[in-house]
Design an enzyme around this catalytic site. Structure first.
Site, PDB file in Angstrom:
ATOM      1  N   LYS A 313       0.873  -1.376  -0.046  1.00 41.99           N
ATOM      2  CA  LYS A 313       0.064  -0.122   0.100  1.00 41.99           C
ATOM      3  C   LYS A 313       1.055   1.043   0.140  1.00 41.99           C
ATOM      4  CE  LYS A 313      -4.100  -1.886   1.904  1.00 41.99           C
ATOM      5  NZ  LYS A 313      -5.237  -2.017   2.877  1.00 41.99           N
ATOM      6  N   GLY A 382      -4.984   0.348  17.299  1.00 44.46           N
ATOM      7  CA  GLY A 382      -4.135  -0.164  16.265  1.00 44.46           C
ATOM      8  C   GLY A 382      -3.644   0.810  15.659  1.00 44.46           C
ATOM      9  N   LYS A 410       4.517   3.212  18.049  1.00 45.95           N
ATOM     10  CA  LYS A 410       3.873   3.300  16.595  1.00 45.95           C
ATOM     11  C   LYS A 410       2.697   4.312  16.655  1.00 45.95           C
ATOM     12  CE  LYS A 410       4.761  -1.201  14.562  1.00 45.95           C
ATOM     13  NZ  LYS A 410       4.075  -2.368  14.219  1.00 45.95           N
ATOM     14  N   GLY A 490     -16.799  -5.315   9.956  1.00 48.43           N
ATOM     15  CA  GLY A 490     -15.879  -5.001   8.877  1.00 48.43           C
ATOM     16  C   GLY A 490     -16.450  -5.360   7.438  1.00 48.43           C
TER      17      GLY A 490
HETATM   18  P1  NAP Z   1      -1.218  -4.265  10.367  1.00 48.41           P
HETATM   19  O1  NAP Z   1      -0.557  -3.126   9.471  1.00 48.41           O
HETATM   20  O2  NAP Z   1      -0.364  -5.448  10.103  1.00 48.41           O
HETATM   21  O3  NAP Z   1      -1.548  -3.941  11.519  1.00 48.41           O
HETATM   22  C1  NAP Z   1      -2.041  -4.715  12.815  1.00 48.41           C
HETATM   23  C2  NAP Z   1      -2.276  -4.035  13.870  1.00 48.41           C
HETATM   24  O4  NAP Z   1      -2.922  -4.874  15.046  1.00 48.41           O
HETATM   25  C3  NAP Z   1      -0.993  -3.331  14.552  1.00 48.41           C
HETATM   26  O5  NAP Z   1      -1.490  -2.115  15.192  1.00 48.41           O
HETATM   27  C4  NAP Z   1      -0.869  -4.140  15.707  1.00 48.41           C
HETATM   28  O6  NAP Z   1      -0.122  -3.819  16.784  1.00 48.41           O
HETATM   29  C5  NAP Z   1      -2.088  -4.805  16.089  1.00 48.41           C
HETATM   30  N1  NAP Z   1      -2.045  -6.174  16.648  1.00 48.41           N
HETATM   31  C6  NAP Z   1      -1.974  -7.402  16.051  1.00 48.41           C
HETATM   32  N2  NAP Z   1      -2.174  -8.203  16.808  1.00 48.41           N
HETATM   33  C7  NAP Z   1      -2.310  -7.640  18.256  1.00 48.41           C
HETATM   34  C8  NAP Z   1      -2.375  -8.296  19.623  1.00 48.41           C
HETATM   35  N3  NAP Z   1      -2.452  -9.715  19.602  1.00 48.41           N
HETATM   36  N4  NAP Z   1      -2.575  -7.407  20.474  1.00 48.41           N
HETATM   37  C9  NAP Z   1      -2.630  -6.220  20.023  1.00 48.41           C
HETATM   38  N5  NAP Z   1      -2.327  -5.561  19.198  1.00 48.41           N
HETATM   39  C10 NAP Z   1      -2.256  -6.351  18.165  1.00 48.41           C
HETATM   40  O7  NAP Z   1      -2.735  -4.704   9.705  1.00 48.41           O
HETATM   41  P2  NAP Z   1      -3.781  -3.938   9.112  1.00 48.41           P
HETATM   42  O8  NAP Z   1      -3.672  -3.946   7.502  1.00 48.41           O
HETATM   43  O9  NAP Z   1      -3.970  -2.556   9.554  1.00 48.41           O
HETATM   44  O10 NAP Z   1      -5.039  -4.854   9.141  1.00 48.41           O
HETATM   45  C11 NAP Z   1      -5.544  -4.777  10.559  1.00 48.41           C
HETATM   46  C12 NAP Z   1      -7.146  -5.589  10.320  1.00 48.41           C
HETATM   47  O11 NAP Z   1      -7.746  -4.989   9.702  1.00 48.41           O
HETATM   48  C13 NAP Z   1      -6.828  -7.125   9.878  1.00 48.41           C
HETATM   49  O12 NAP Z   1      -6.784  -8.030  10.741  1.00 48.41           O
HETATM   50  C14 NAP Z   1      -8.270  -7.061   9.079  1.00 48.41           C
HETATM   51  O13 NAP Z   1      -9.241  -7.921   9.907  1.00 48.41           O
HETATM   52  C15 NAP Z   1      -8.712  -5.704   9.106  1.00 48.41           C
HETATM   53  N6  NAP Z   1      -9.080  -5.287   7.783  1.00 48.41           N
HETATM   54  C16 NAP Z   1     -10.215  -4.952   7.438  1.00 48.41           C
HETATM   55  C17 NAP Z   1     -10.419  -4.449   6.065  1.00 48.41           C
HETATM   56  C18 NAP Z   1     -11.919  -4.339   5.653  1.00 48.41           C
HETATM   57  O14 NAP Z   1     -12.109  -3.793   4.590  1.00 48.41           O
HETATM   58  N7  NAP Z   1     -12.936  -4.195   6.739  1.00 48.41           N
HETATM   59  C19 NAP Z   1      -9.384  -4.347   5.125  1.00 48.41           C
HETATM   60  C20 NAP Z   1      -8.254  -4.760   5.448  1.00 48.41           C
HETATM   61  C21 NAP Z   1      -7.958  -5.184   6.926  1.00 48.41           C
HETATM   62  P3  NAP Z   1       1.351  -3.507  17.072  1.00 48.41           P
HETATM   63  O15 NAP Z   1       1.857  -2.461  16.349  1.00 48.41           O
HETATM   64  O16 NAP Z   1       1.742  -3.613  18.420  1.00 48.41           O
HETATM   65  O17 NAP Z   1       1.977  -4.660  16.477  1.00 48.41           O
END
Ligand code: NAP
Length: 529
Positions: A313, A382, A410, A490
């Protein structure tokens, strides 16, 4: 015309017979009898095999592949030659021999039998199992293979198959298909080569191969017949078909191919949407998109638009930020885009529809327009890619945003960048908010029993939005419902960001498009609204 072929790889005639029956029902154009898969091989067995296959309404290709080029067993070359000769005599429409073996006795015997059976065509094949064909001193690889096969046997159909180590390697196959002046089969193996198998029809490859089911692929990256015909709408593809796709790594789980292809189908749009597995950091992303835009601009490989997902992205933002290209304003602040549109003259436009989707889902549930977000206290949990898009939108429309993230550094740097505040993750139990949005993966399948918030933190006057869409109703949303809060799944964001992409690429998205997207997503995730 491209023949859709299914390899029959039974280990005995009984198994092969049952595969042939299923192939007969499926409406394929050709079956490839992969006799190298048989446990026992003889001229007599092959004769019986051919008589069994002959009762079916498709053309027959017989292959006894050399193990060095992906064959199943190390059968003796004399036996393999006898088997091909017998196949010609028994009425096969095509036989396949490796060009490296087409010399000496093999060449003599095959030429002799083919000279008296004009209905049977010879496919001369070359497979590179590790990667693209090596280049000669003049930088010619696959083109050299193509020319050298036709130099040996001008009436043969050259078949060139190589592993795509990167999706951009597929361009070598596409360029040969564009330049060919005779029938040719050119395909790429591996997950990165999937697009070459679907686009074979658009580019008039003589054959493309797909597996009868998920368990009977004879080459890496072969698509199942169900997916080729159903998901990718094989019957609708022609030379004018426009190409869309999702660029990312991984892409196998993405619902976007299912929803966009379903829309193209119902709306009668001549287009196909592909999973484009693209590794290789920024360089790999740039290489693929530049290659696609160049060919689109030449007017023969009409790539029209891309969804962009993890990990590209931010790379997409850099790409669309070039001079002469266009970038919508909020994307620059958000620092990421998820949509590219390839326009006239190779102009690339970049958009962030995650932000659009999130804002639309939120305002629809709240019953207000985006200006209704002004002054609302919003907690975003997040600090990853989705959080960026959500916070960018909320800040843009005047919400007071507080970020909570497991990795505090972050949260603090994102808060500074996007002009909002942050708090410690372990202070979530004291949160105060009108809107709470989970942008972490907590609660996502398979960890469906996790919730980022305890139930007693949620009050009835909150709007709780979980960006996780699998499952549709996360534990967080169940807690929120029980607390009497307004909830947003979502799935709503996902559908609305896809609708925004559809509008960018194709113009108006009417209610029917939304219905198709919704229905397809629910079919894949289970359940309904
Ligand atoms: P990302 O960039 O990898 O970010 C993941 C976030 O989740 C980070 O802030 C991470 O915290 C946090 N996290 C992961 N595991 C955790 C845990 N066990 N405890 C606490 N915090 C945790 O991922 P992303 O692209 O933002 O996606 C996040 C979520 O959005 C996905 O899992 C997906 O389900 C959802 N999503 C939805 C759509 C939609 O259209 N609805 C589209 C894309 C994604 P740290 O910084 O501490 O690692």
């Amino acid at each position: 015309m491209t023949l859709l072929a299914v390899p029959i790889c039974g280990k005995d005639l009984c198994e092969a017979g049952s595969m042939l029956s299923r192939a007969r029902e499926s409406g394929v154009d050709l079956v490839e009898l992969r006799v190298d898969y048989l446990d026992q091989l003889s001229v007599e067995i092959v004769r019986e095999y051919l008589s069994m296959a002959d009762k079916n309404p498709f053309k027959i290709l017989v292959t006894c592949r050399d193990i060095k080029e992906g064959g199943a067993k190390d059968w003796d070359i004399d036996l393999r030659t006898e088997v091909l000769v017998e196949s010609v005599k028994c009425g096969a429409d095509f036989i396949d021999c490796e060009i490296l073996n087409f010399k000496g006795k093999v060449e003599k015997k095959l030429r002799s039998v083919l000279s008296t059976h004009a209905d049977c065509r010879l496919i001369l094949s070359r497979h590179s199992m590790e990667g693209p064909f090596k280049l000669d001193r003049l930088g010619r690889g696959i083109e050299l293979m193509y020319d050298s096969i036709l130099a040996v046997c001008p009436e043969a159909i050259p078949k060139l198959v190589f592993r795509a180590n990167h999706v951009s390697d597929c361009f070598m196959a596409f360029d040969v298909l564009r330049d060919k002046d005779s029938e040719a089969i050119v395909l790429c193996m591996g997950d990165e080569g999937v697009i070459s198998r679907v686009l074979a029809k658009k580019l008039d490859s003589f054959i493309t191969y797909c597996s009868l089911d998920d368990n009977s692929a004879t080459a890496d990256g072969q698509i199942s017949l169900d997916n080729m015909k159903g998901l990718f709408r094989w019957d609708s593809i022609n030379k004018d078909t426009d190409i869309y796709g999702v660029i990312g790594d991984p892409v196998g789980h993405s619902l976007s191919p299912a929803i966009f292809n379903a829309c193209f189908d119902k709306k009668g749009i001549n287009a196909v949407y592909l999973p484009i597995l693209t590794g290789g950091f920024k360089e790999g992303f740039d290489e693929f998109v530049n290659g696609a835009v160049k060919r689109a601009n030449e007017g023969w490989l009409n790539f029209k638009g891309f969804s962009v997902t993890i990990p590209h992205k931010a790379n997409a933002l850099g790409f669309a930020g070039h001079e002469g290209d266009y970038l919508e304003t909020p994307s620059t602040a958000i620092g990421a885009i998820n949509t590219l549109k390839v326009g006239f003259g190779g102009i690339v436009q970049g958009f962030n529809t995650d932000y659009e989707g999130a804002m639309d889902a939120l305002t629809a549930a709240m019953g207000c327009d985006r200006h209704g977000l002004h002054g609302k206290k919003a907690v975003v949990i997040g600090a990853g890619g989705v959080a960026r898009a959500v916070i960018g939108g909320l800040v843009h429309y005047g919400s007071e945003v507080t970020i909570y993230n497991r990795t505090e550094s972050k949260a603090s740097s994102l808060a500074e960048e996007l002009k909002c505040s942050y708090k410690r993750f372990n202070e979530l139990d004291k949160l105060e908010a009108d809107i709470v949005i989970n942008c972490t993966s907590i609660g996502m399948y398979p960890n469906v029993e996790s919730s980022v918030l305890d139930k007693d933190v949620i009050s009835s006057d909150m709007v709780v939005f979980d960006t996780v869409y699998n499952p549709q109703e996360t534990k967080l949303l169940r807690y929120a419902k029980e607390a009497g809060a307004k909830t947003i799944s979502g799935v709503e964001m996902f559908i609305r960001q896809a609708l925004a992409q559809y509008r960018i690429w194709l113009g108006e998205a009417d209610d029917e498009v939304e219905d198709i997207m919704r229905k397809t997503v629910y079919e894949h995730l289970g359940g309904g609204d």
